[in-house]
Design a protein around this motif. Structure first.
Motif, short mmCIF file in Angstrom:
data_model
loop_
_atom_site.label_atom_id
_atom_site.label_comp_id
_atom_site.label_asym_id
_atom_site.label_seq_id
_atom_site.Cartn_x
_atom_site.Cartn_y
_atom_site.Cartn_z
N VAL A 255 -1.71 -4.31 7.58
CA VAL A 255 -2.38 -3.10 7.97
C VAL A 255 -2.84 -2.38 6.74
CG1 VAL A 255 -1.99 -0.53 8.60
CG2 VAL A 255 -1.12 -2.26 9.82
N GLY A 256 -2.14 -2.51 5.48
CA GLY A 256 -2.75 -2.06 4.25
C GLY A 256 -4.00 -2.97 3.64
N ALA A 257 -3.75 -4.11 3.83
CA ALA A 257 -4.86 -4.96 3.22
C ALA A 257 -6.10 -4.67 4.02
CB ALA A 257 -4.75 -6.34 3.47
N ILE A 258 -6.10 -4.15 5.01
CA ILE A 258 -7.22 -3.67 6.09
C ILE A 258 -7.66 -2.27 5.62
CG2 ILE A 258 -8.13 -3.28 8.17
CD1 ILE A 258 -6.47 -5.37 9.31
N ARG B 255 -8.50 -0.02 1.34
CA ARG B 255 -9.69 -0.12 0.41
C ARG B 255 -10.57 1.27 0.65
NH1 ARG B 255 -10.04 -4.88 -2.10
NH2 ARG B 255 -8.88 -6.58 -1.09
N MET B 256 -9.98 1.94 1.89
CA MET B 256 -10.67 3.13 2.18
C MET B 256 -10.38 4.29 1.40
SD MET B 256 -10.19 3.01 6.36
CE MET B 256 -10.95 1.56 7.17
N TYR C 261 -11.27 8.74 5.00
CA TYR C 261 -11.18 7.57 5.94
C TYR C 261 -9.99 7.09 6.10
CZ TYR C 261 -16.36 8.11 5.79
OH TYR C 261 -17.69 8.41 5.90
N LEU C 262 -9.03 7.05 4.99
CA LEU C 262 -7.82 6.58 4.80
C LEU C 262 -6.93 7.30 5.82
CD1 LEU C 262 -5.70 4.60 3.92
CD2 LEU C 262 -5.21 6.09 1.86
N PRO C 263 -6.74 8.66 5.85
CA PRO C 263 -5.73 9.26 6.70
C PRO C 263 -6.34 9.01 8.00
CG PRO C 263 -6.57 10.87 4.98
CD PRO C 263 -7.25 9.46 4.80
N LYS D 275 -1.25 -0.19 -4.88
CA LYS D 275 -1.47 0.66 -3.43
C LYS D 275 -0.86 0.08 -2.61
CE LYS D 275 -5.84 3.07 -4.35
NZ LYS D 275 -7.26 2.79 -3.68
N LEU D 276 -0.81 -1.34 -2.39
CA LEU D 276 -0.41 -2.06 -1.30
C LEU D 276 1.30 -2.29 -1.63
CD1 LEU D 276 -1.28 -3.91 1.09
CD2 LEU D 276 -1.32 -5.80 -0.25
N VAL D 277 1.58 -2.25 -2.84
CA VAL D 277 3.23 -2.31 -3.21
C VAL D 277 3.69 -1.28 -2.67
CG1 VAL D 277 4.66 -2.43 -4.99
CG2 VAL D 277 2.89 -4.17 -4.92
N VAL D 278 3.19 0.04 -3.17
CA VAL D 278 3.91 1.25 -2.53
C VAL D 278 3.83 1.60 -1.23
CG1 VAL D 278 1.85 3.01 -3.01
CG2 VAL D 278 4.11 3.73 -3.49
#
Length: 269
Positions: free
Chosen positions: A98-101, A104-105, A109-111, A204-207
């Motif tokens: 999910v994070g990989a997809i 990047r927003m 758009y991310l929320p 970002k992916l780690v957190v």
């Protein structure tokens, strides 16, 4: 010693005292829920307060942890302690995908994306036959520690708060470390961090995965505390509530997760 560490030290000292007090079962149950909520909110402190990434879908990760242990203990007889690791692995994989997809927003758009995948995961849980659909799974066995079944509120109280306080201490140490400083840099923008050689997407992916893992631990504990699992507590409404807890308690502070969870739980009742 920082104020956050002082607050946590006082909390650590208070937990054993509360455990031996003759409190009514209702208050023990309330404290259990506060501890469970604080674990999820703590992930949002790291993700939103420190990393600057907003997520409304953390309740879905709670559901993954809860459903994994419920299904495995009921259908395979696996020890809850083993299902914890299975649940964390499954949650981490889901969070990575999910994070990989979505990470990047930027902007709003991310929320919106977190709302979308939160709804999708919750809808999936509620419509799978082997998960009991909307009825869920019942009769989840208790966690056993050194042969002692934690089948009452006080026994689970000690375990829930042990996990919550351990997570808080780990979060404080993380934020004081080099990776923690890189995560802090995400909130103020990526340009300067990338100029210093920091892979902002990686952190970002780690957190994001760390926040999901904390949510899954809460779900694992919840399933064995409630002894039943259904999709209702893992919907988008609960995801919004978790984010509200983090903001209310002080989204930039680890101890704020406990404060926000406590205030929301008291107001609920």
């Amino acid at each position: 010693m920082t104020r956050q560490k002082i607050a946590l030290s006082l909390l650590i000292a208070a937990i054993p005292l509360i455990a031996v007090l003759p409190l009514p079962d209702f208050w023990i149950a309330q404290l259990n829920y506060i501890g469970l909520y604080a674990l999820v909110s703590m992930g949002l402190v790291l993700l939103t307060g420190v990393g600057g990434l907003t997520s409304f879908g953390q309740a879905a990760f709670v559901g993954i942890g809860a459903y994994t242990t419920a299904w495995l203990t009921l259908n395979t007889g696996m020890s809850p302690w083993l299902t914890l690791f299975v649940g964390l692995t499954l949650t981490a994989l889901c969070a990575l995908i999910v994070g990989a997809i979505t990470l990047r927003m930027s902007g709003h758009y991310l929320p919106l994306a977190t709302i979308a995948w939160g709804l999708a995961l919750n809808y999936t849980m509620a419509n799978m036959d082997f998960l009991g659909k909307y009825d869920g799974l019942m009769g989840v066995p208790p966690i056993t520690v050194f042969g002692l079944a934690l089948n009452d509120g006080k026994g689970m109280y000690v375990l829930i708060w042990a996990f919550a306080l351990a997570a808080a201490l780990a979060a404080l140490h993380l934020l004081d470390s080099r990776p923690g400083r890189a995560i802090r840099a995400l909130k103020s923008g990526t340009t300067m961090a990338e100029a210093m050689g920091i892979s902002t997407f990686r952190y970002k992916l780690v957190v994001f995965v760390l926040a999901a893992i904390l949510a899954a631990i809460s779900g694992w504990l919840y399933a064995h505390f409630q002894r039943t699992v259904n999709p209702s507590p893992f919907g988008i409404n609960k995801g919004i509530e978790y984010l509200f807890m983090a903001v209310l308690g002080g989204v930039g502070h680890v101890w704020g997760a406990f404060l926000g969870a406590g205030v929301v739980k008291i107001v609920e009742d």
